[in-house]
Design a protein around this motif. Structure first.
Motif, PDB file in Angstrom:
ATOM      1  N   ASP A 207     -12.718   4.079   0.206  1.00 43.98           N
ATOM      2  CA  ASP A 207     -13.051   5.305  -0.276  1.00 43.98           C
ATOM      3  C   ASP A 207     -13.048   5.175  -1.946  1.00 43.98           C
ATOM      4  O   ASP A 207     -13.867   6.081  -2.462  1.00 43.98           O
ATOM      5  CB  ASP A 207     -11.931   6.205   0.214  1.00 43.98           C
ATOM      6  CG  ASP A 207     -12.158   6.295   1.679  1.00 43.98           C
ATOM      7  OD1 ASP A 207     -13.294   6.089   2.260  1.00 43.98           O
ATOM      8  OD2 ASP A 207     -11.253   6.707   2.362  1.00 43.98           O
ATOM      9  N   ALA A 208     -12.404   4.394  -2.557  1.00 43.25           N
ATOM     10  CA  ALA A 208     -12.375   4.365  -3.861  1.00 43.25           C
ATOM     11  C   ALA A 208     -13.566   3.816  -4.421  1.00 43.25           C
ATOM     12  O   ALA A 208     -13.749   3.712  -5.705  1.00 43.25           O
ATOM     13  CB  ALA A 208     -11.113   3.476  -4.387  1.00 43.25           C
ATOM     14  N   PHE A 209     -14.422   3.445  -3.421  1.00 42.67           N
ATOM     15  CA  PHE A 209     -15.949   2.799  -4.173  1.00 42.67           C
ATOM     16  C   PHE A 209     -17.174   3.771  -3.716  1.00 42.67           C
ATOM     17  O   PHE A 209     -18.067   3.516  -3.823  1.00 42.67           O
ATOM     18  CB  PHE A 209     -16.284   1.509  -3.695  1.00 42.67           C
ATOM     19  CG  PHE A 209     -15.540   0.370  -4.109  1.00 42.67           C
ATOM     20  CD1 PHE A 209     -15.224   0.377  -5.423  1.00 42.67           C
ATOM     21  CD2 PHE A 209     -14.967  -0.679  -3.151  1.00 42.67           C
ATOM     22  CE1 PHE A 209     -14.647  -0.781  -6.056  1.00 42.67           C
ATOM     23  CE2 PHE A 209     -14.402  -1.816  -3.914  1.00 42.67           C
ATOM     24  CZ  PHE A 209     -14.251  -1.740  -5.312  1.00 42.67           C
ATOM     25  N   SER A 210     -16.573   4.989  -3.297  1.00 44.37           N
ATOM     26  CA  SER A 210     -17.522   6.026  -2.882  1.00 44.37           C
ATOM     27  C   SER A 210     -18.410   6.446  -4.361  1.00 44.37           C
ATOM     28  O   SER A 210     -17.991   6.349  -5.402  1.00 44.37           O
ATOM     29  CB  SER A 210     -16.562   7.550  -2.703  1.00 44.37           C
ATOM     30  OG  SER A 210     -17.640   8.435  -2.726  1.00 44.37           O
ATOM     31  N   VAL A 211     -19.623   6.731  -4.022  1.00 48.12           N
ATOM     32  CA  VAL A 211     -20.567   7.023  -5.196  1.00 48.12           C
ATOM     33  C   VAL A 211     -20.528   8.390  -5.685  1.00 48.12           C
ATOM     34  O   VAL A 211     -21.299   8.770  -6.724  1.00 48.12           O
ATOM     35  CB  VAL A 211     -21.968   6.651  -4.724  1.00 48.12           C
ATOM     36  CG1 VAL A 211     -22.301   5.157  -4.324  1.00 48.12           C
ATOM     37  CG2 VAL A 211     -22.476   7.515  -3.485  1.00 48.12           C
ATOM     38  N   ASP A 212     -19.672   9.185  -5.039  1.00 44.62           N
ATOM     39  CA  ASP A 212     -19.609  10.611  -5.463  1.00 44.62           C
ATOM     40  C   ASP A 212     -19.655  10.933  -6.969  1.00 44.62           C
ATOM     41  O   ASP A 212     -20.209  11.764  -7.721  1.00 44.62           O
ATOM     42  CB  ASP A 212     -18.654  11.605  -4.520  1.00 44.62           C
ATOM     43  CG  ASP A 212     -18.914  11.351  -3.157  1.00 44.62           C
ATOM     44  OD1 ASP A 212     -20.122  10.956  -2.828  1.00 44.62           O
ATOM     45  OD2 ASP A 212     -17.959  11.754  -2.345  1.00 44.62           O
ATOM     46  N   ASP A 213     -18.732  10.224  -7.485  1.00 40.09           N
ATOM     47  CA  ASP A 213     -18.283  10.415  -8.973  1.00 40.09           C
ATOM     48  C   ASP A 213     -19.427  10.048  -9.886  1.00 40.09           C
ATOM     49  O   ASP A 213     -19.320  10.437 -10.942  1.00 40.09           O
ATOM     50  CB  ASP A 213     -16.985   9.633  -9.246  1.00 40.09           C
ATOM     51  CG  ASP A 213     -16.966   8.195  -8.948  1.00 40.09           C
ATOM     52  OD1 ASP A 213     -17.841   7.916  -8.293  1.00 40.09           O
ATOM     53  OD2 ASP A 213     -16.002   7.465  -9.132  1.00 40.09           O
ATOM     54  N   VAL A 214     -20.054   9.132  -9.311  1.00 38.09           N
ATOM     55  CA  VAL A 214     -21.424   8.953 -10.267  1.00 38.09           C
ATOM     56  C   VAL A 214     -22.435  10.039 -10.573  1.00 38.09           C
ATOM     57  O   VAL A 214     -22.600  10.125 -11.759  1.00 38.09           O
ATOM     58  CB  VAL A 214     -22.331   7.815  -9.651  1.00 38.09           C
ATOM     59  CG1 VAL A 214     -23.924   7.617 -10.319  1.00 38.09           C
ATOM     60  CG2 VAL A 214     -21.671   6.562  -9.359  1.00 38.09           C
ATOM     61  N   ASP A 215     -22.450  11.056  -9.740  1.00 33.98           N
ATOM     62  CA  ASP A 215     -22.971  12.415  -9.923  1.00 33.98           C
ATOM     63  C   ASP A 215     -22.397  12.952 -10.982  1.00 33.98           C
ATOM     64  O   ASP A 215     -23.296  13.472 -12.055  1.00 33.98           O
ATOM     65  CB  ASP A 215     -22.920  13.042  -8.841  1.00 33.98           C
ATOM     66  CG  ASP A 215     -24.246  14.268  -8.786  1.00 33.98           C
ATOM     67  OD1 ASP A 215     -25.246  14.042  -9.186  1.00 33.98           O
ATOM     68  OD2 ASP A 215     -23.923  15.222  -7.733  1.00 33.98           O
ATOM     69  N   TYR A 216     -21.045  13.147 -11.233  1.00 27.58           N
ATOM     70  CA  TYR A 216     -20.523  13.727 -12.268  1.00 27.58           C
ATOM     71  C   TYR A 216     -20.871  13.110 -13.843  1.00 27.58           C
ATOM     72  O   TYR A 216     -21.221  13.664 -14.523  1.00 27.58           O
ATOM     73  CB  TYR A 216     -19.070  13.968 -12.006  1.00 27.58           C
ATOM     74  CG  TYR A 216     -18.617  14.861 -10.871  1.00 27.58           C
ATOM     75  CD1 TYR A 216     -18.559  16.105 -11.128  1.00 27.58           C
ATOM     76  CD2 TYR A 216     -18.559  14.537  -9.456  1.00 27.58           C
ATOM     77  CE1 TYR A 216     -18.191  17.096  -9.974  1.00 27.58           C
ATOM     78  CE2 TYR A 216     -18.218  15.027  -8.505  1.00 27.58           C
ATOM     79  CZ  TYR A 216     -18.089  16.424  -8.656  1.00 27.58           C
ATOM     80  OH  TYR A 216     -17.626  17.323  -7.619  1.00 27.58           O
ATOM     81  N   ALA A 217     -20.441  11.772 -13.673  1.00 33.11           N
ATOM     82  CA  ALA A 217     -20.279  11.089 -15.017  1.00 33.11           C
ATOM     83  C   ALA A 217     -21.905  10.912 -15.671  1.00 33.11           C
ATOM     84  O   ALA A 217     -22.146  11.089 -16.511  1.00 33.11           O
ATOM     85  CB  ALA A 217     -19.951   9.640 -14.759  1.00 33.11           C
TER      86      ALA A 217
END
Length: 341
Positions: free
Chosen positions: A191-201
């Motif tokens: 889960d710590a490798f989820s891509v979701d945070d890429v969208d924000y950054a």
């Protein structure tokens, strides 16, 4: 340099390589052993039989090994070494900037070494970014969001502490942010490798290039939806590449999705050396065609020679400001250099 069957020379930049020490002597605890054992499982399960290494060599290979495998017996013209420290698992770090840079400075025409930092270190992380730029003049960094740090078992690209670091990277001209967003490695959290945070950054740092290593696998759909709307998000193909041997149809599905959603200008070759060596990957990739039924479902996308040339080197050259014609001339006059054992 890779030569096609018709004699054309293709400039190859291996965008995702390592120079690691996962040996038992460097393992700080059971987790160091688990990590390198998991890497070795990827190696043994996805490599052709004639490309398998002995475990002891895989754990810690030499400067001679990496130069020969990439540039003498392999097709690479240049390689980008990614730093992954894992200081909670390895006494001297797993793949360290200092060790890699010491090796690379003997082959400056061949290697680019990226740094790494952990935003959970607060002010020390900011100081270290300054140090990496001043001492090593890094052009990029590798982010490992599932890396352990004391009681913390991961972080996100859009954490406030991470944003402070990315602001500094932007200020210093460290533009290429490689992020591991792929399969997990024991004992790290998937889960710590989820891509979701890429969208924000990617939205908040438009002047940085976000190279999502392993193209989000096994979260390819999520990655594609993000990368198609974020113009500064790229797909690193390390880990996807070896499926060309073990599951060629699956590889075709992955490539067709990426071409349809993300586009040919945003895909970067990576062997993930030393999990795999680039020789067989590049050869199989050049000869590969996406199955017709898979292509037809995605608008007829196909891996033409021109697209393959972009993926194998031209796209990475653009991100790293490499003049391919000048580099070809430089390398043509460079002697083969094998380190003394």
């Amino acid at each position: 340099m890779f030569k096609t069957p018709n004699g054309k020379e293709i400039f190859v930049i291996d965008g995702h390589t390592h120079f690691w020490d996962g040996s038992p002597e460097n393992q700080a605890n059971i987790h160091g052993k688990q990590f390198i054992d998991c890497f070795y499982a990827y190696h043994t399960n996805l490599s052709p039989e004639d490309q398998l290494w002995e475990k002891t060599k895989f754990e810690k290979y030499s400067e001679d090994d990496i130069y020969r495998d990439l540039f003498v017996e392999g097709p690479d013209d240049m390689a980008i070494i990614q730093t992954t420290v894992l200081s909670d698992f390895y006494k001297k770090g797993f793949g360290c900037l200092e060790r890699s840079s010491e090796m690379a400075k003997r082959h400056p025409e061949r290697f680019i070494v990226n740094g790494s930092f952990d935003p959970r270190d607060g002010e020390k992380a900011l100081e270290y970014i300054h140090y990496m730029k001043e001492v090593y003049d890094i052009q990029g960094v590798k982010m490992y969001t599932a890396e352990w740090n004391g009681d913390s078992k991961g972080w996100a690209l859009n954490d406030p502490s991470a944003y402070k670091c990315f602001e500094l990277c932007e200020k210093l001209g460290i533009k290429n942010i490689h992020v591991h967003k792929g399969p997990t490695i024991i004992p790290l959290s998937k889960d710590a490798f989820s891509v979701d945070d890429v969208d924000y950054a990617a939205t908040d740092f438009q002047n940085l290039n976000w190279i999502v290593e392993h193209c989000g696998l096994p979260r390819l759909d999520d990655f594609c939806w993000i990368a198609t709307q974020e113009t500064n998000v790229y797909a690193g193909l390390a880990v996807a590449m070896p499926f060309i041997h073990s599951r060629p149809r699956y590889f075709g599905e992955v490539m067709a999705e990426l071409l349809w959603w993300v586009g040919e200008d945003k895909l970067l070759f990576g062997s993930d050396y030393a999990i795999w060596t680039p020789g067989w990957l590049v050869e199989k990739f050049w000869n590969y065609q996406i199955p017709e039924d898979i292509s037809a479902e995605r608008g007829g996308v196909q891996l033409t020679d021109e697209i393959k040339e972009k993926i194998l080197g031209l796209n990475a050259a653009r991100l790293y400001g490499i003049d391919v014609a000048a580099k070809k001339a430089e390398l043509a006059g460079a002697p083969v250099q094998i380190a003394a054992e």
